[in-house]
Write a protein that holds these residues in place. Structure first.
Motif, mmCIF file in Angstrom:
data_model
loop_
_atom_site.group_PDB
_atom_site.id
_atom_site.type_symbol
_atom_site.label_atom_id
_atom_site.label_comp_id
_atom_site.label_asym_id
_atom_site.label_seq_id
_atom_site.Cartn_x
_atom_site.Cartn_y
_atom_site.Cartn_z
ATOM 1 N N THR A 248 0.946 9.877 3.322
ATOM 2 C CA THR A 248 -0.235 9.053 3.039
ATOM 3 C C THR A 248 -1.357 9.908 2.477
ATOM 4 O O THR A 248 -1.954 9.582 1.432
ATOM 5 C CB THR A 248 -0.710 8.344 4.317
ATOM 6 N N GLU B 257 4.526 3.443 -0.229
ATOM 7 C CA GLU B 257 4.811 2.678 0.988
ATOM 8 C C GLU B 257 3.940 3.153 2.152
ATOM 9 O O GLU B 257 3.376 2.338 2.893
ATOM 10 C CB GLU B 257 6.294 2.819 1.347
ATOM 11 N N HIS B 258 3.807 4.458 2.319
ATOM 12 C CA HIS B 258 2.999 4.991 3.415
ATOM 13 C C HIS B 258 1.517 4.673 3.224
ATOM 14 O O HIS B 258 0.811 4.355 4.189
ATOM 15 C CB HIS B 258 3.197 6.511 3.529
ATOM 16 N N ASP C 173 1.065 0.938 4.055
ATOM 17 C CA ASP C 173 1.152 0.711 5.506
ATOM 18 C C ASP C 173 -0.104 1.190 6.220
ATOM 19 O O ASP C 173 -0.595 0.553 7.154
ATOM 20 C CB ASP C 173 2.380 1.423 6.076
ATOM 21 N N TRP C 174 -0.635 2.335 5.772
ATOM 22 C CA TRP C 174 -1.852 2.858 6.398
ATOM 23 C C TRP C 174 -3.039 1.925 6.187
ATOM 24 O O TRP C 174 -3.816 1.653 7.109
ATOM 25 C CB TRP C 174 -2.169 4.234 5.818
ATOM 26 N N GLY D 223 -2.555 -1.186 8.285
ATOM 27 C CA GLY D 223 -2.744 -0.874 9.690
ATOM 28 C C GLY D 223 -4.185 -0.571 10.051
ATOM 29 O O GLY D 223 -4.581 -0.687 11.219
ATOM 30 N N VAL E 236 3.400 -8.387 3.696
ATOM 31 C CA VAL E 236 2.917 -7.868 4.976
ATOM 32 C C VAL E 236 1.559 -8.465 5.302
ATOM 33 O O VAL E 236 1.294 -8.902 6.437
ATOM 34 C CB VAL E 236 2.831 -6.326 4.932
#
Length: 475
Positions: free
Chosen positions: A3, A356-357, A360-361, A364, A401
């Motif tokens: 990330t 992707e990371h 997601d970060w 989140g 998501v």
């Protein structure tokens, strides 16, 4: 770790090109290669690049043949009437010229293809900006932002992707958003007025003088017999002066050799004009755009066929065909090279898992308390995510998501989908969008200059669309 490295890689790329420490092509290739090695995946670099090239190869092919096609159409005079009409509207007033740029870009954007929009808009407007010594980055800013708003059309791409990813109807996303997008388009026109007034203040009030053309003047496509460009004194509202200043591109100062070379592309006496074939060329272009909208064939194939027909009919002699291809070879090489260089960047971002990371970060990082407002959160996230990612990556990787997170708090998929398209005005200036290289390449503007100037205005336009969507109860 991925990330952090992903964000650092993107930041490094942007800083280097905006400060002009590296050319965009070099930065697009060398920076991701370096970071790929840094994350310990240097051995897979070749696979990542090949995957990226394979993904973008059809786009590169489309741009190559589209540049040849529209270059030929410019050569033969298809767009000369557009220039005449814009000249009549603009009257050599910088503010009107910038507004005309926004209107033209918005109208041509109806075909749903950014590259086509930029080729036509720059072809029509570049001579005016160059002749009047106006800022070319203003032209690229307004064109890209207007196209970004119009890119939300169902056949433009993002709306269709959002509908596919969330399994909703594209019409249910787009039609209710029309009022908010209309407000966004008005914001672009207001931006054009503001930037145009700046140019008018910098250059003075420019008007058209109905005096005969002097022998040393270079006239593009006249709006009437003997029109010429002159510069009126600051604050003047009436008559014209007979001697303009070189800084304003006035008629009193002859153009230098470089300028004449730049401007002769729309010379009404150029030997490449084909007035007898005008309606054939117009019909071929309309048919080509209609076939693109109807998706009768892949776009690269359509432009390949269109370019072959245009060359064969307008220039039957082989030597003339070679000359036309050579005339546009610089644009073809620059744009295609930029696209393949971008393939390295996108290939490494995707292959290493950085995208992707990063996604997601970001997802989140959204607090649970924001759950009921996930549509607004999606709209805000769409700005950086569609700028740093491809539309495919955002709509098929991140949007589902966000939609699931919103559904857990009672936010419908339609609201999430509508919010997801508000970042498109900024997306169209992303270094990952091949069309933007057509824009800056044809306008002869450094990509870093375009980015530095445009991003703030594009962000503002996207936020206007988001706020309008909230106020109209759509998001």
């Amino acid at each position: 770790m991925l990330t952090v490295l992903g964000f650092v890689m993107i930041a490094t790329f942007l800083v280097l090109i905006m400060t002009k420490k590296m050319s965009p092509i070099a930065a697009l290739v060398l920076i991701p290669a370096l970071f790929c090695v840094a994350v310990g995946q240097g051995a897979q670099l070749g696979d990542y690049v090949i995957d990226g090239v394979g993904t973008l190869a059809p786009t590169a092919a489309m741009l190559m043949f589209a540049i040849v096609y529209f270059g030929v159409m410019i050569d033969v005079g298809l767009f000369d009437p557009i220039v005449r009409a814009i000249l009549r509207f603009c009257k050599a007033d910088p503010m009107r010229i910038v507004v005309g740029t926004a209107l033209l870009a918005a109208i041509v954007s109806l075909d749903g293809d950014g590259s086509t929009t930029f080729m036509i808009t720059v072809s029509a407007m570049y001579p005016l900006y160059k002749r009047l010594k106006m800022s070319l980055v203003v032209m690229t800013c307004v064109a890209a932002t207007a196209n970004g708003v119009m890119n939300t059309l169902p056949w433009g791409g993002p709306t269709a992707r959002a509908a596919t990813a969330l399994k909703v109807d594209a019409a249910d996303i787009f039609v209710p958003m029309i009022p908010a997008l209309a407000v966004g388009l008005l914001a672009v026109l207001l931006l054009a007025c503001v930037l145009g007034r700046r140019e008018r203040k910098r250059l003075g009030t420019l008007t058209l003088d109905e005096a005969p053309v002097t022998e040393h003047e270079t006239v593009l496509v006249g709006v009437g017999g003997g029109d010429r460009l002159t510069k009126a004194p600051q604050g003047s509202t009436g008559g014209t002066t007979t001697g303009g200043t070189p800084g304003a591109g006035g008629a009193g100062a002859p153009a230098d050799d470089d300028e004449v070379q730049e401007l002769k592309g729309l010379d009404p006496d150029r030997p490449t004009l084909r007035p007898r074939l005008y309606w054939f060329n117009a019909g071929l272009t309309v048919a080509l755009l209609a076939a693109m909208i109807l998706e009768l064939l892949p776009i690269p194939v359509l432009f390949l066929i269109g370019a072959a027909l245009a060359l064969t009919v307008n220039f039957p002699r082989m030597s003339d065909q070679r000359a036309r291809i050579a005339a546009h070879a610089d644009n073809v090489l620059n744009v295609a090279g930029m696209v393949f260089a971008a393939a390295v960047f996108t290939g490494v971002l995707t292959g290493t898992g950085m995208v992707e990371h990063m996604a997601d970060w970001l997802v989140g990082a959204v607090p649970d308390a924001m759950g009921p407002h996930m549509a607004v959160v999606t709209g805000l996230l769409s700005l950086p995510l569609t700028y740093f990612m491809s539309n495919d990556g955002f709509y098929f990787g991140v949007l589902p998501v966000l939609a699931e997170a919103g559904a857990a708090h009672g936010v419908s998929h339609l609201e999430i989908a509508r919010a997801s398209i508000v970042g498109q005005p900024l997306h169209m200036s992303s270094p990952l969008v091949p069309a933007v290289y057509v824009l800056v390449g044809m306008a002869k503007v450094e990509f870093g200059d375009h980015t530095r100037f445009t991003v703030k205005w594009a962000v503002l336009t996207s936020l206007v669309v988001l706020v309008a969507g909230i106020l109209f109860g759509l998001i």
